[in-house]
Design a protein around this motif. Structure first.
Motif, short mmCIF file in Angstrom:
data_model
loop_
_atom_site.label_atom_id
_atom_site.label_comp_id
_atom_site.label_asym_id
_atom_site.label_seq_id
_atom_site.Cartn_x
_atom_site.Cartn_y
_atom_site.Cartn_z
N ASN A 15 -35.46 -70.46 25.85
CA ASN A 15 -34.29 -70.47 24.96
C ASN A 15 -32.95 -70.46 25.70
OD1 ASN A 15 -33.36 -70.62 22.29
ND2 ASN A 15 -32.93 -68.43 22.25
N ASN A 16 -32.91 -71.02 26.88
CA ASN A 16 -31.69 -71.14 27.68
C ASN A 16 -31.09 -69.82 28.16
OD1 ASN A 16 -31.58 -74.00 27.51
ND2 ASN A 16 -30.68 -73.82 25.47
N ASN A 17 -31.62 -68.67 27.75
CA ASN A 17 -31.00 -67.41 28.17
C ASN A 17 -32.00 -66.33 28.59
OD1 ASN A 17 -31.99 -66.85 25.63
ND2 ASN A 17 -30.12 -65.91 24.86
N ILE A 18 -33.26 -66.67 28.70
CA ILE A 18 -34.28 -65.72 29.15
C ILE A 18 -35.00 -66.37 30.33
CG2 ILE A 18 -36.38 -64.47 28.55
CD1 ILE A 18 -35.38 -64.62 25.60
N VAL A 19 -35.04 -65.65 31.44
CA VAL A 19 -35.70 -66.16 32.64
C VAL A 19 -36.84 -65.21 32.99
CG1 VAL A 19 -35.45 -66.78 35.07
CG2 VAL A 19 -33.56 -67.19 33.48
N VAL A 20 -38.04 -65.76 33.10
CA VAL A 20 -39.22 -64.99 33.49
C VAL A 20 -39.59 -65.45 34.89
CG1 VAL A 20 -41.61 -64.44 32.93
CG2 VAL A 20 -39.97 -64.88 31.08
N THR A 21 -39.64 -64.49 35.84
CA THR A 21 -39.91 -64.82 37.24
C THR A 21 -41.17 -64.09 37.69
OG1 THR A 21 -37.54 -65.03 37.65
CG2 THR A 21 -38.95 -64.78 39.59
N ILE A 22 -42.04 -64.80 38.39
CA ILE A 22 -43.23 -64.18 38.97
C ILE A 22 -42.78 -63.50 40.27
CG2 ILE A 22 -45.56 -64.55 39.86
CD1 ILE A 22 -45.06 -65.20 36.80
N LEU A 23 -42.89 -62.18 40.30
CA LEU A 23 -42.43 -61.42 41.46
C LEU A 23 -43.52 -61.20 42.49
CD1 LEU A 23 -40.31 -58.71 39.60
CD2 LEU A 23 -39.51 -60.83 40.67
N GLU A 24 -44.75 -60.97 41.99
CA GLU A 24 -45.84 -60.64 42.90
C GLU A 24 -47.17 -60.95 42.23
OE1 GLU A 24 -47.55 -56.50 44.83
OE2 GLU A 24 -45.43 -56.63 44.33
N VAL A 25 -48.12 -61.40 43.02
CA VAL A 25 -49.49 -61.61 42.55
C VAL A 25 -50.40 -60.84 43.50
CG1 VAL A 25 -51.30 -63.29 42.07
CG2 VAL A 25 -48.90 -63.92 41.70
N ARG A 26 -51.17 -59.92 42.92
CA ARG A 26 -52.05 -59.09 43.74
C ARG A 26 -53.39 -58.98 43.00
NH1 ARG A 26 -49.84 -53.36 45.51
NH2 ARG A 26 -48.26 -54.70 46.46
N GLY A 27 -54.38 -59.70 43.45
CA GLY A 27 -55.69 -59.70 42.78
C GLY A 27 -55.54 -60.28 41.39
N ASP A 28 -55.95 -59.49 40.39
CA ASP A 28 -55.85 -59.97 39.01
C ASP A 28 -54.61 -59.45 38.30
OD1 ASP A 28 -56.61 -57.34 38.77
OD2 ASP A 28 -58.21 -57.70 37.32
#
Length: 77
Positions: A15-28
């Motif tokens: 929606n042009n104003n919400i940013v979801v960022t993947i910070l870390e992946v550890r196992g599942d």
């Protein structure tokens, strides 16, 4: 449902104003960062479900109380 593949450090915009960022992946487990306006509520799903259930219970109790009060007023007359 839209399913996307993202790597650590990659983001998606909603929606042009919400940013979801993947910070870390550890196992599942995946650590996600969310940047959104303050007026946009963000909950973990289990918390959101609990809030909805508590709100529903509260409304049900208020509705029953209002109905009881209405019945009592009609019987007093």
């Amino acid at each position: 449902m839209l399913a996307l593949t993202r790597k650590k450090g990659e983001s998606l915009v909603i929606n042009n104003n919400i940013v979801v960022t993947i910070l870390e992946v550890r196992g599942d487990q995946v650590k996600v960062g969310i940047t959104a306006p303050k007026e946009v509520p963000i909950y973990r799903e289990e918390v959101y479900v609990q809030i909805k259930e508590e709100n529903k219970a509260s409304v049900d109790v208020q509705g029953i109380t209002a109905l009881q009060n209405l019945i009592e007023r009609k019987t007093v007359k």
